[in-house]
Design a protein around this motif. Sequence first.
Motif, PDB file in Angstrom:
ATOM      1  N   THR A 132       0.820  -1.214   0.000  1.00 18.11           N
ATOM      2  CA  THR A 132       0.000   0.000   0.000  1.00 18.11           C
ATOM      3  C   THR A 132       0.855   1.265   0.000  1.00 18.11           C
ATOM      4  N   ASN A 133       2.018   1.229   0.622  1.00 23.60           N
ATOM      5  CA  ASN A 133       2.892   2.426   0.607  1.00 23.60           C
ATOM      6  C   ASN A 133       3.388   2.708  -0.808  1.00 23.60           C
ATOM      7  N   THR A 134       3.724   1.622  -1.530  1.00 27.69           N
ATOM      8  CA  THR A 134       4.138   1.776  -2.927  1.00 27.69           C
ATOM      9  C   THR A 134       2.984   2.314  -3.767  1.00 27.69           C
ATOM     10  N   LEU A 135       1.777   1.835  -3.488  1.00 29.82           N
ATOM     11  CA  LEU A 135       0.605   2.325  -4.198  1.00 29.82           C
ATOM     12  C   LEU A 135       0.436   3.830  -3.987  1.00 29.82           C
ATOM     13  N   ARG A 136       0.514   4.273  -2.749  1.00 33.08           N
ATOM     14  CA  ARG A 136       0.336   5.706  -2.478  1.00 33.08           C
ATOM     15  C   ARG A 136       1.408   6.533  -3.186  1.00 33.08           C
TER      16      ARG A 136
END
Length: 406
Positions: free
Chosen positions: A366-370
Amino acid sequence: TGTAAPTEASADVALGDLPGLALALAALVGGAITVEDPESNVLAYSPTADTADPLRRLTILGRRVPSWRVTELAESGFLTTLWASGDVVHRPADARFPERLAVAVRAGDEILGSLWAAADGEPLPSGARDALRQAAVIAVPHLLHHRLRSRSAASRRRYAVRALFEERPPDVSAAAAVLGVEAGQACTVLTAGAAAVIAPDVLNRAFHLASLRVAAHHTPAFAHRDGDRLDVLVAGTGAGDGVDRLARDLAAVLRGAGVRPLVAVGPAVGGLGDAAASRAGAAQVLRVLRERGGPETAGAEDVRFAMDALRVTDAVAEHVPSAADAVAALLEHDERHGTDLPRTVAAHLVFFGDAAATARYVGVHTNTLRYRLRRAGELCGIDLTDPDVRLLVELGLRRAGLIPLP
């Protein structure tokens, strides 16, 4: 085996004498022979004994295989096997009819017709299969001769169908006369194609087999190749009058030929003069199936919401340059750097901003997504938290074919 030698069986048959050919091949094979064209019309047959089964008698009297039998053979996959195989195909005896042997007659890749052998008063001899293979070779020049004599009529039918589809306005009366149908008959157009890009030779073979299936359909039907799709005009039909069954048959033929099929059913229209409108409707359904997925066969009602969304996207695309520019920037950056930003943004919109679901689909944390979403906004100068921006970007991604998700 009790069969004659090939040279003895064919030496005295004049080129194009199909009744004489059937008689000679019956002596060669040791059974009753029927010579058929690819549309299941009877071209010639050998004399039959009084003990001939009812199906053979019906076929001879009607000069055509009965429509119900063609449907049985198609739905069981027998016709697909016959046209795709280079060998003799066996149809076992059942409770109604004795066994049959059949073989396609070919000149290179072109299918000229077929030979059918049936028991005639006594079982087929043990060498009948080998003899029928030889018979198929003997029959080639005779069926080529027949094909050359009848090709002009087939060409006129192709031109008539093309005129109905492409000329504005078409000469409906002339086309109807060539096709042998009433100008005011209802008709429907089916459009078949592959769900994905496929090798041209595979598609050519698949469409050839599908065209043979169309020609064997008991309702007048005419195939027209147009690039990567096959349009089929079915005349004299209303909704549900065998059209859906033909659509399923075409899908089965294409699948059997190694193509992942899509068959779109256009709307039924009131006459041949409106065939182009039915074809346009089928083309829209096929576009939806290709771009957005769906069942193998479908009509407009089956995909009406997706079609409406597609129409909206097409209608407003030229009026939203900001969306086009943003998506173009994403696509260009992705092509240069392989960042997968367009798909990430598309998934973000499809999953309504659900970070966990989007991350699972894209396959990142999710951090990569953001980070990716923030980077996409910076590159395009857009704010994906703004509902107006999200709407415009979604339209652009739909136009680019990234939504629905590939």
